[in-house]
Scaffold this active site. Sequence first.
Site, short mmCIF file in Angstrom:
data_model
loop_
_atom_site.label_atom_id
_atom_site.label_comp_id
_atom_site.label_asym_id
_atom_site.label_seq_id
_atom_site.Cartn_x
_atom_site.Cartn_y
_atom_site.Cartn_z
N TYR A 91 -0.13 -4.17 -6.89
CA TYR A 91 0.62 -4.92 -6.77
C TYR A 91 0.61 -5.42 -5.42
CZ TYR A 91 4.50 -6.99 -9.13
OH TYR A 91 5.82 -8.06 -10.12
N SER A 188 -2.86 2.17 -9.19
CA SER A 188 -1.30 1.54 -9.96
C SER A 188 -1.74 0.51 -10.79
CB SER A 188 -0.58 0.94 -8.79
OG SER A 188 0.90 0.75 -9.29
N GLN A 189 -1.28 -1.12 -10.11
CA GLN A 189 -1.41 -2.18 -10.77
C GLN A 189 -3.19 -2.27 -11.39
OE1 GLN A 189 -0.21 -7.12 -11.05
NE2 GLN A 189 -2.15 -6.34 -9.45
N ASP A 274 5.74 10.46 -9.03
CA ASP A 274 5.83 9.22 -8.89
C ASP A 274 6.39 8.66 -9.17
OD1 ASP A 274 5.10 6.44 -8.97
OD2 ASP A 274 2.56 7.07 -9.34
N HIS A 303 3.38 8.00 -4.98
CA HIS A 303 2.52 6.75 -5.69
C HIS A 303 1.14 7.25 -5.48
CE1 HIS A 303 1.79 3.92 -8.70
NE2 HIS A 303 1.43 2.72 -7.96
#
Length: 325
Positions: A91, A188-189, A274, A303
Site C-alpha cells: 500500500y 500486504s496489499q 501484526d 507487519h
Amino acid sequence: MALFDLPLSELREYRPERDEPADFDAFWKKTLDEAAGHDLAPDFADFDAPLTGVRVQDTTFAGWGGDPIKAWMLVPEGAGRVPCVVQYIGYSGGRGLPVDHTVWPAAGLAVLVVDTRGQGGANIYHPGSTGDPHGGDHPQAPGMMTRGVLDPEQYYYRRVFTDAVRAVDVAASHPAVDPERIAVAGISQGGGIAQATAALQPKVKAALIDVPFLTHFRRAVEITDSFPYQELVQFMSSLRDSEERVFRTLSYFDGLNFAARGRVPALYSVALMDLICPPSTVFGAYNHWAGRKDISVYPWNGHEGGGSRQRDEQLRYLRELFSIG
C-alpha cells in the site's frame, strides 16, 4: 506490539463464515470479459539499468478500461525460457527502480513488477509511475480504500485487481517466460492482490502471499486501530448510514472469498504481532484456501513479517515446485 489476537492454536482452526454475494462469480466474469475487450498491447522497451547479467525492460500494458499500466520486466540474461514471478506492491508504494527487484533474476527467475495505479506518489523509497484517471461520485477518506466504495462497479480495487489479472497475461506473452511456470507474489496489499489474482487468473500456477491486506474486512476494522483499514472506519463514522453499502461492496473484494476459489499451491506468511493485517484475518483466508497450502508463522514480528527469511523460503519453494536448477 503485543499478542492481541487469538492464540495460535485457535488461529490454526479459525475458519470464519464468508459474506459472499450471490453474483460474486458473475461480477468478476463480467469485469474480466469487459477488460478482455481492450487489446493488451504489451510493450517491452529495453532500459539501461546499471546491472550485469539482467535484462531490464520498461513495460507498459493496457489494464482496466484500457488504461496504461507500468511495470518492470527483469529477466536473467542467457537463461532461455524461465519461470516468472508477477509481483504486486504494498500500500502506497510504486514499482520503484529495477535495482529493488534483482533477487528473482539472481535466482534464475524472471520478474514482472507491476505498478499499482494511483499509488507511489508520496513514497520516497518506491515511487510509482501509473495514474488512476477514475474517481468516485461521493466523498472519500484520505487514501485509496474508500474510493468508489459505495458501488462495487466503481470501487478502486476492481480496477487494481483487473490490472493484476492482465499483468499475468503480459508475463505469459514474454518470449523469455515459460507460461506454464508463473507465480504471483506480494506483501500486504500486494499479498491481497496476489491472493485475488491466483483465484481469478487460470495462468497462475503458484501464489506467494505474505501478510495479506484486503482480507476479512469486517474483522479487521473491528479489532485494529491501524491504517489503512481505519480509512474505512473514518468513512463510516462520517457517512453514518453507509455501513450496509460499504460492506456489500467489500464482499466482492474480500480475500476470504478469493481464497475459497484458490486451487494452486500457495505459500502464506503471517506475523502474530501484526497490527496492520491482524493474524486472524490472514489465517481466515489461509484456512479457506482450497488448494495445497503452507504457512510460515512469525510469532514475534509485526507487519514486516518474515522479511528476507521469508523470501529465502519462497525461493526454495519455487525451486522445488518449478524444478529450477
